[in-house]
Design a protein around this motif. Structure first.
Motif, PDB file in Angstrom:
ATOM      1  N   ASN A  31      36.392  34.169  28.070  1.00 23.62           N
ATOM      2  CA  ASN A  31      37.492  34.817  27.212  1.00 23.62           C
ATOM      3  C   ASN A  31      38.427  35.680  27.782  1.00 23.62           C
ATOM      4  OD1 ASN A  31      35.760  34.240  25.060  1.00 23.62           O
ATOM      5  ND2 ASN A  31      34.709  36.301  24.798  1.00 23.62           N
ATOM      6  N   ARG A  32      38.261  35.940  29.145  1.00 22.21           N
ATOM      7  CA  ARG A  32      39.335  36.568  29.934  1.00 22.21           C
ATOM      8  C   ARG A  32      40.515  35.843  30.082  1.00 22.21           C
ATOM      9  NH1 ARG A  32      36.875  40.473  34.871  1.00 22.21           N
ATOM     10  NH2 ARG A  32      35.375  41.582  33.907  1.00 22.21           N
ATOM     11  N   TRP A  33      40.101  34.642  30.420  1.00 25.22           N
ATOM     12  CA  TRP A  33      41.252  33.672  30.632  1.00 25.22           C
ATOM     13  C   TRP A  33      41.830  33.253  29.160  1.00 25.22           C
ATOM     14  CZ3 TRP A  33      43.603  32.332  34.698  1.00 25.22           C
ATOM     15  CH2 TRP A  33      43.090  32.641  35.895  1.00 25.22           C
ATOM     16  N   LEU A  34      41.096  33.198  28.171  1.00 27.08           N
ATOM     17  CA  LEU A  34      41.508  32.889  26.701  1.00 27.08           C
ATOM     18  C   LEU A  34      42.500  34.106  26.307  1.00 27.08           C
ATOM     19  CD1 LEU A  34      38.651  31.484  24.713  1.00 27.08           C
ATOM     20  CD2 LEU A  34      40.712  30.275  25.417  1.00 27.08           C
ATOM     21  N   ALA A  35      42.045  35.533  26.721  1.00 25.67           N
ATOM     22  CA  ALA A  35      42.864  36.469  26.235  1.00 25.67           C
ATOM     23  C   ALA A  35      44.067  36.642  27.214  1.00 25.67           C
ATOM     24  CB  ALA A  35      42.150  37.784  26.699  1.00 25.67           C
ATOM     25  N   TRP A  36      44.105  36.209  28.579  1.00 28.13           N
ATOM     26  CA  TRP A  36      45.102  35.873  29.385  1.00 28.13           C
ATOM     27  C   TRP A  36      46.186  34.980  28.920  1.00 28.13           C
ATOM     28  CZ3 TRP A  36      46.795  31.489  31.707  1.00 28.13           C
ATOM     29  CH2 TRP A  36      48.216  31.637  32.753  1.00 28.13           C
ATOM     30  N   THR A 130      59.633  45.621  33.106  1.00 27.47           N
ATOM     31  CA  THR A 130      58.758  44.880  32.081  1.00 27.47           C
ATOM     32  C   THR A 130      58.318  43.521  32.400  1.00 27.47           C
ATOM     33  OG1 THR A 130      60.264  45.837  30.406  1.00 27.47           O
ATOM     34  CG2 THR A 130      58.917  43.982  29.318  1.00 27.47           C
ATOM     35  N   VAL A 131      58.970  42.972  33.100  1.00 26.42           N
ATOM     36  CA  VAL A 131      58.067  41.626  33.693  1.00 26.42           C
ATOM     37  C   VAL A 131      57.026  42.039  34.829  1.00 26.42           C
ATOM     38  CG1 VAL A 131      58.620  39.656  35.290  1.00 26.42           C
ATOM     39  CG2 VAL A 131      60.324  40.213  33.427  1.00 26.42           C
ATOM     40  N   ILE A 132      57.524  42.797  35.611  1.00 26.37           N
ATOM     41  CA  ILE A 132      56.262  43.229  36.448  1.00 26.37           C
ATOM     42  C   ILE A 132      55.157  43.692  35.685  1.00 26.37           C
ATOM     43  CG2 ILE A 132      55.629  44.791  38.333  1.00 26.37           C
ATOM     44  CD1 ILE A 132      58.739  44.357  39.331  1.00 26.37           C
ATOM     45  N   GLN A 133      55.246  44.744  34.761  1.00 29.12           N
ATOM     46  CA  GLN A 133      54.316  45.218  34.113  1.00 29.12           C
ATOM     47  C   GLN A 133      53.431  44.216  33.407  1.00 29.12           C
ATOM     48  OE1 GLN A 133      55.279  48.669  31.545  1.00 29.12           O
ATOM     49  NE2 GLN A 133      55.209  47.163  29.887  1.00 29.12           N
ATOM     50  N   MET A 134      54.179  43.255  32.571  1.00 27.98           N
ATOM     51  CA  MET A 134      53.445  42.004  31.853  1.00 27.98           C
ATOM     52  C   MET A 134      52.693  41.342  32.987  1.00 27.98           C
ATOM     53  SD  MET A 134      56.152  40.812  29.208  1.00 27.98           S
ATOM     54  CE  MET A 134      56.441  41.802  27.660  1.00 27.98           C
ATOM     55  N   ILE A 135      53.146  40.845  34.147  1.00 28.24           N
ATOM     56  CA  ILE A 135      52.398  40.166  35.034  1.00 28.24           C
ATOM     57  C   ILE A 135      51.240  40.979  35.557  1.00 28.24           C
ATOM     58  CG2 ILE A 135      52.514  39.222  37.633  1.00 28.24           C
ATOM     59  CD1 ILE A 135      55.568  38.382  36.877  1.00 28.24           C
ATOM     60  N   ALA A 136      51.259  42.201  35.984  1.00 24.02           N
ATOM     61  CA  ALA A 136      50.159  43.164  36.220  1.00 24.02           C
ATOM     62  C   ALA A 136      49.229  43.378  35.259  1.00 24.02           C
ATOM     63  CB  ALA A 136      50.888  44.509  36.815  1.00 24.02           C
ATOM     64  N   LEU A 137      49.654  43.448  34.086  1.00 25.47           N
ATOM     65  CA  LEU A 137      48.556  43.529  32.925  1.00 25.47           C
ATOM     66  C   LEU A 137      47.921  41.981  32.705  1.00 25.47           C
ATOM     67  CD1 LEU A 137      50.387  45.718  30.396  1.00 25.47           C
ATOM     68  CD2 LEU A 137      48.652  46.469  31.786  1.00 25.47           C
ATOM     69  N   GLY A 138      48.546  41.044  32.820  1.00 26.20           N
ATOM     70  CA  GLY A 138      47.974  39.738  32.639  1.00 26.20           C
ATOM     71  C   GLY A 138      46.848  39.492  33.659  1.00 26.20           C
ATOM     72  N   THR A 139      47.298  40.149  35.138  1.00 24.37           N
ATOM     73  CA  THR A 139      46.614  39.818  36.103  1.00 24.37           C
ATOM     74  C   THR A 139      45.130  40.719  35.913  1.00 24.37           C
ATOM     75  OG1 THR A 139      48.357  39.465  37.578  1.00 24.37           O
ATOM     76  CG2 THR A 139      46.491  39.840  38.724  1.00 24.37           C
ATOM     77  N   LEU A 140      45.283  41.699  35.456  1.00 18.47           N
ATOM     78  CA  LEU A 140      44.298  42.670  35.228  1.00 18.47           C
ATOM     79  C   LEU A 140      43.287  42.225  34.226  1.00 18.47           C
ATOM     80  CD1 LEU A 140      45.862  46.121  35.592  1.00 18.47           C
ATOM     81  CD2 LEU A 140      44.163  45.137  36.996  1.00 18.47           C
ATOM     82  N   ILE A 141      43.751  41.259  33.097  1.00 15.67           N
ATOM     83  CA  ILE A 141      43.086  40.860  32.103  1.00 15.67           C
ATOM     84  C   ILE A 141      42.017  39.772  32.709  1.00 15.67           C
ATOM     85  CG2 ILE A 141      43.141  39.258  30.167  1.00 15.67           C
ATOM     86  CD1 ILE A 141      45.705  40.489  29.167  1.00 15.67           C
ATOM     87  N   VAL A 142      42.570  38.966  33.560  1.00 18.08           N
ATOM     88  CA  VAL A 142      41.626  38.066  34.261  1.00 18.08           C
ATOM     89  C   VAL A 142      40.659  38.912  35.130  1.00 18.08           C
ATOM     90  CG1 VAL A 142      41.609  36.112  35.986  1.00 18.08           C
ATOM     91  CG2 VAL A 142      43.389  36.329  34.192  1.00 18.08           C
ATOM     92  N   GLY A 143      41.110  39.670  36.054  1.00 22.90           N
ATOM     93  CA  GLY A 143      40.265  40.585  36.652  1.00 22.90           C
ATOM     94  C   GLY A 143      39.500  39.564  37.823  1.00 22.90           C
ATOM     95  N   ASP A 144      38.260  40.132  37.899  1.00 20.36           N
ATOM     96  CA  ASP A 144      37.335  39.218  38.656  1.00 20.36           C
ATOM     97  C   ASP A 144      36.970  37.722  38.310  1.00 20.36           C
ATOM     98  OD1 ASP A 144      35.616  40.093  36.757  1.00 20.36           O
ATOM     99  OD2 ASP A 144      34.695  41.498  38.469  1.00 20.36           O
TER     100      ASP A 144
END
Length: 189
Positions: A31-36, A130-144
């Motif tokens: 689900n994390r990857w789907l959400a990403w 905005t680009v950095i924010q979106m990359i950071a949030l996408g990375t956090l969606i995936v997390g561990d």
């Protein structure tokens, strides 16, 4: 006007939010990857709707109204959900709050300036933020759920701090510019 391709893309960004949030709520690696994937798609429509509207000469008042709302709903929803599931916690909450506050502040400022017929274009630095924010949030969606050999969670947290710092700078720039117009538009000024 609602059925133009740029407006449909903007609306799709809003429609994708509950699906993405539901996937984040039922927290599994898949689900994390789907959400990403959904978040990435939504971020792509943010760029694509504006590009198409400009290049197809299809800009509309509805699009100018909906686009920033869709952006803010997307970012705020992800930040709130990442905080709820514990992927934004401790001191990392600080840049998240800064980002949310800036979004509200700039929205209010844009609304006020629109009343006095002053446009506030997006700066290049704000676009990078905005680009950095979106990359950071996408990375956090995936997390561990990301590759074990990569510091995915830490990378997302550092990205959020960088986005938070850029948020302060761009927010200050917008406020300084906006205040100048507000003070110039006072009766008797």
């Amino acid at each position: 006007m609602l059925t133009t391709l740029p407006n449909l893309l903007t609306l799709s960004r809003i429609v994708l939010i509950p699906v993405m949030i539901g996937l984040m709520y039922v927290d599994t690696p898949t689900n994390r990857w789907l959400a990403w994937g959904i978040f990435t798609l939504a971020c792509a429509t943010d760029w694509l709707d504006g590009y198409l509207a400009r290049n197809m000469n299809d800009e509309s008042s509805l699009g100018r109204f909906l686009d920033p709302i869709a952006d803010k709903l997307l970012i705020a929803s992800v930040i709130i959900m990442l905080t709820a599931v514990g992927r934004i916690e401790d001191l990392v909450v600080i840049p998240a709050i800064i980002i949310l506050c800036r979004e509200l502040l700039v929205s209010g400022l844009r609304e006020y300036l629109a009343e006095i017929k002053v446009a506030m274009p997006v700066s290049k630095l704000a676009k990078w933020k905005t680009v950095i924010q979106m990359i950071a949030l996408g990375t956090l969606i995936v997390g561990d759920a990301g590759p074990a050999s990569w510091p995915v969670q830490s990378a997302g947290e550092w990205g959020l701090w960088i986005a938070g710092a850029l948020t302060v700078v761009t927010g200050y720039d917008y406020m300084a510019s906006g205040l100048k117009h507000m003070l110039d538009s006072r009766p008797g000024a």
